[in-house]
Design an enzyme around this catalytic site. Structure first.
Site, PDB file in Angstrom:
ATOM      1  N   GLY A   1      -0.481  -5.686   5.987  1.00 48.32           N
ATOM      2  CA  GLY A   1       0.144  -4.499   5.430  1.00 48.32           C
ATOM      3  C   GLY A   1       1.100  -3.864   6.415  1.00 48.32           C
ATOM      4  O   GLY A   1       2.249  -4.299   6.574  1.00 48.32           O
ATOM      5  N   ARG A   2       0.615  -2.836   7.102  1.00 45.31           N
ATOM      6  CA  ARG A   2       1.481  -1.989   7.909  1.00 45.31           C
ATOM      7  C   ARG A   2       2.348  -2.668   8.970  1.00 45.31           C
ATOM      8  O   ARG A   2       3.470  -2.206   9.213  1.00 45.31           O
ATOM      9  CB  ARG A   2       0.650  -0.856   8.518  1.00 45.31           C
ATOM     10  CG  ARG A   2       0.244   0.149   7.456  1.00 45.31           C
ATOM     11  CD  ARG A   2      -0.921   0.987   7.864  1.00 45.31           C
ATOM     12  NE  ARG A   2      -2.151   0.195   7.907  1.00 45.31           N
ATOM     13  CZ  ARG A   2      -3.341   0.694   8.191  1.00 45.31           C
ATOM     14  NH1 ARG A   2      -3.478   1.977   8.495  1.00 45.31           N
ATOM     15  NH2 ARG A   2      -4.412  -0.081   8.179  1.00 45.31           N
TER      16      ARG A   2
ATOM     17  N   THR B   1     -15.366  -4.167   5.407  1.00 46.36           N
ATOM     18  CA  THR B   1     -15.384  -4.150   6.878  1.00 46.36           C
ATOM     19  C   THR B   1     -15.737  -2.765   7.412  1.00 46.36           C
ATOM     20  O   THR B   1     -16.109  -2.621   8.568  1.00 46.36           O
ATOM     21  CB  THR B   1     -14.030  -4.604   7.473  1.00 46.36           C
ATOM     22  OG1 THR B   1     -12.989  -4.066   6.663  1.00 46.36           O
ATOM     23  CG2 THR B   1     -13.922  -6.105   7.495  1.00 46.36           C
TER      24      THR B   1
ATOM     25  N   LYS C   1     -10.993  -4.788  -6.778  1.00 45.14           N
ATOM     26  CA  LYS C   1     -12.420  -4.853  -6.395  1.00 45.14           C
ATOM     27  C   LYS C   1     -13.340  -4.380  -7.516  1.00 45.14           C
ATOM     28  O   LYS C   1     -14.067  -3.392  -7.375  1.00 45.14           O
ATOM     29  CB  LYS C   1     -12.673  -4.019  -5.130  1.00 45.14           C
ATOM     30  CG  LYS C   1     -11.849  -4.450  -3.928  1.00 45.14           C
ATOM     31  CD  LYS C   1     -12.270  -3.705  -2.665  1.00 45.14           C
ATOM     32  CE  LYS C   1     -11.462  -4.102  -1.456  1.00 45.14           C
ATOM     33  NZ  LYS C   1     -10.076  -3.638  -1.447  1.00 45.14           N
TER      34      LYS C   1
ATOM     35  N   ASP D   1       0.834  -1.206   0.000  1.00 46.19           N
ATOM     36  CA  ASP D   1       0.000   0.000   0.000  1.00 46.19           C
ATOM     37  C   ASP D   1       0.867   1.254   0.000  1.00 46.19           C
ATOM     38  O   ASP D   1       1.086   1.875   1.037  1.00 46.19           O
ATOM     39  CB  ASP D   1      -0.936  -0.005   1.226  1.00 46.19           C
ATOM     40  CG  ASP D   1      -1.992  -1.079   1.115  1.00 46.19           C
ATOM     41  OD1 ASP D   1      -2.435  -1.364  -0.018  1.00 46.19           O
ATOM     42  OD2 ASP D   1      -2.371  -1.641   2.150  1.00 46.19           O
TER      43      ASP D   1
ATOM     44  N   LYS E   1       0.151  -8.068  -2.494  1.00 45.39           N
ATOM     45  CA  LYS E   1      -1.125  -7.498  -2.929  1.00 45.39           C
ATOM     46  C   LYS E   1      -0.891  -6.121  -3.554  1.00 45.39           C
ATOM     47  O   LYS E   1      -0.291  -5.248  -2.926  1.00 45.39           O
ATOM     48  CB  LYS E   1      -2.083  -7.381  -1.748  1.00 45.39           C
ATOM     49  CG  LYS E   1      -3.440  -6.831  -2.137  1.00 45.39           C
ATOM     50  CD  LYS E   1      -4.441  -6.992  -1.019  1.00 45.39           C
ATOM     51  CE  LYS E   1      -4.429  -5.869  -0.003  1.00 45.39           C
ATOM     52  NZ  LYS E   1      -4.953  -4.592  -0.527  1.00 45.39           N
TER      53      LYS E   1
ATOM     54  N   ASP F   1     -18.900  -3.291 -11.962  1.00 46.56           N
ATOM     55  CA  ASP F   1     -19.344  -2.530 -13.138  1.00 46.56           C
ATOM     56  C   ASP F   1     -20.354  -3.410 -13.869  1.00 46.56           C
ATOM     57  O   ASP F   1     -20.717  -4.483 -13.369  1.00 46.56           O
ATOM     58  CB  ASP F   1     -18.126  -2.198 -14.023  1.00 46.56           C
ATOM     59  CG  ASP F   1     -18.344  -0.941 -14.864  1.00 46.56           C
ATOM     60  OD1 ASP F   1     -19.486  -0.736 -15.335  1.00 46.56           O
ATOM     61  OD2 ASP F   1     -17.388  -0.179 -15.057  1.00 46.56           O
TER      62      ASP F   1
HETATM   63  O1  C5P Z   1      -2.026  -2.278   6.812  1.00 50.70           O
HETATM   64  P1  C5P Z   1      -3.093  -3.306   6.988  1.00 50.70           P
HETATM   65  O2  C5P Z   1      -2.580  -4.644   7.459  1.00 50.70           O
HETATM   66  O3  C5P Z   1      -4.262  -2.809   7.779  1.00 50.70           O
HETATM   67  O4  C5P Z   1      -3.602  -3.552   5.486  1.00 50.70           O
HETATM   68  C1  C5P Z   1      -4.691  -4.356   5.193  1.00 50.70           C
HETATM   69  C2  C5P Z   1      -4.919  -4.373   3.719  1.00 50.70           C
HETATM   70  O5  C5P Z   1      -6.110  -5.102   3.455  1.00 50.70           O
HETATM   71  C3  C5P Z   1      -5.106  -3.017   3.072  1.00 50.70           C
HETATM   72  O6  C5P Z   1      -4.571  -3.094   1.760  1.00 50.70           O
HETATM   73  C4  C5P Z   1      -6.598  -2.836   3.008  1.00 50.70           C
HETATM   74  O7  C5P Z   1      -6.991  -2.052   1.911  1.00 50.70           O
HETATM   75  C5  C5P Z   1      -7.054  -4.272   2.795  1.00 50.70           C
HETATM   76  N1  C5P Z   1      -8.415  -4.562   3.249  1.00 50.70           N
HETATM   77  C6  C5P Z   1      -8.825  -4.359   4.551  1.00 50.70           C
HETATM   78  N2  C5P Z   1     -10.109  -4.645   4.922  1.00 50.70           N
HETATM   79  C7  C5P Z   1     -10.974  -5.140   4.028  1.00 50.70           C
HETATM   80  C8  C5P Z   1     -10.578  -5.346   2.711  1.00 50.70           C
HETATM   81  C9  C5P Z   1      -9.271  -5.036   2.358  1.00 50.70           C
HETATM   82  O8  C5P Z   1      -8.037  -3.941   5.382  1.00 50.70           O
HETATM   83  N3  C5P Z   1     -12.182  -5.457   4.412  1.00 50.70           N
END
Ligand code: C5P
Length: 236
Positions: free
Chosen positions: A216-217, A126, A64, A13, A35, A67
């Site tokens: 992610g983070r 979510t 995602k 991200d 991802k 359309d």
């Molecule tokens: O940084 P973090 O671990 O929160 O990143 C989670 C990733 O999953 C992000 O790319 C976020 O857009 C994605 N995501 C999410 N919740 C969802 C769908 C996708 O956090 N319901």
């Protein structure tokens, strides 16, 4: 037996392709799946996918799609030709859109002698709450609505859904044991939860039935991302 490396997807991200490339190269010895979401894709386009593939990694294309069926089918076919291992689309696009997406993926894979990616549905984000459902005049509750969309995705031939590990058992009991649950919101105990509301540590998430964990983070924002991955894998 598969290992945590077969189930862990690191979310790239960032808006910066060079930063994404550095992360991939740093993590590639331990991480196979990355991802690419709307943020990196709108900044760097298909190069973002190639950066991962050039390093020998695999891409979950998290755009995602939602359309009209023909447009989604075209985008899915393009994603198949890019060689991604997984991609997603909104189940709320409806049965016809999902069926056409599946059909387009199969045709594109067959025509190009390419592998068929896993097609994953997004049920409810979510960030959605019961008040969103009210706004949309949807009368059922969040849980029932998630299950309805998951079942529709399974009926249309999709391979799984994005969902919390907490919903994994319910989803699999309706859609089948092999229906994949791809779960974000994963936080090792040592990582801050950031803006995620209901987080779970990776070990618990797997124990609850998640097939893939999207992180992610906790990794990408760590001072030493490779050390963070190793620590996370040790936790599991
Ligand atoms: O940084 P973090 O671990 O929160 O990143 C989670 C990733 O999953 C992000 O790319 C976020 O857009 C994605 N995501 C999410 N919740 C969802 C769908 C996708 O956090 N319901």
């Amino acid at each position: 037996m598969d290992t945590i490396a077969d189930r862990l997807i690191v979310a790239l991200d960032t808006d910066d392709l060079d930063q994404a490339r550095r992360l991939v190269l740093t993590l590639r010895s331990r991480i196979r799946f990355f991802k690419v979401g709307i943020r990196l894709f709108t900044a760097a386009g298909p190069d973002a996918v190639r950066v991962v593939q050039d390093a020998g990694g695999e891409v979950f294309l998290d755009l995602k799609f939602l359309d009209i069926p023909a447009s989604v089918a075209g985008a899915v076919a393009n994603a198949v030709r890019m060689g991604v291992f997984m991609l997603n689309l909104h189940a709320s696009g409806g049965r016809e859109m999902l069926r056409k997406a599946r059909e387009a993926a199969e045709l594109a894979a067959q025509a190009g002698g390419l592998r068929l990616p896993r097609l994953i549905a997004v049920t409810l984000l979510t960030s959605a709450t019961s008040s969103l459902l009210e706004e949309l005049a949807i009368e059922e509750g969040v849980d029932a609505h998630v299950l309805r969309l998951a079942r529709m995705a399974a009926d249309a031939g999709l391979d799984g859904v994005v969902a919390s590990p907490r919903d994994a058992q319910g989803i699999k009991s309706v859609c089948g044991r092999d229906f994949l649950v791809v779960s974000p919101g994963i936080r090792p105990r040592w990582a801050p939860s950031d803006d995620q509301q209901r987080v779970l540590p990776p070990r618990e998430a797997l124990a609850m039935g998640a097939d893939f964990l999207v992180v992610g983070r906790p990794v990408t924002a760590a001072p030493d991302p490779l050390a963070a991955v190793e620590r996370l894998m040790e936790d599991v």
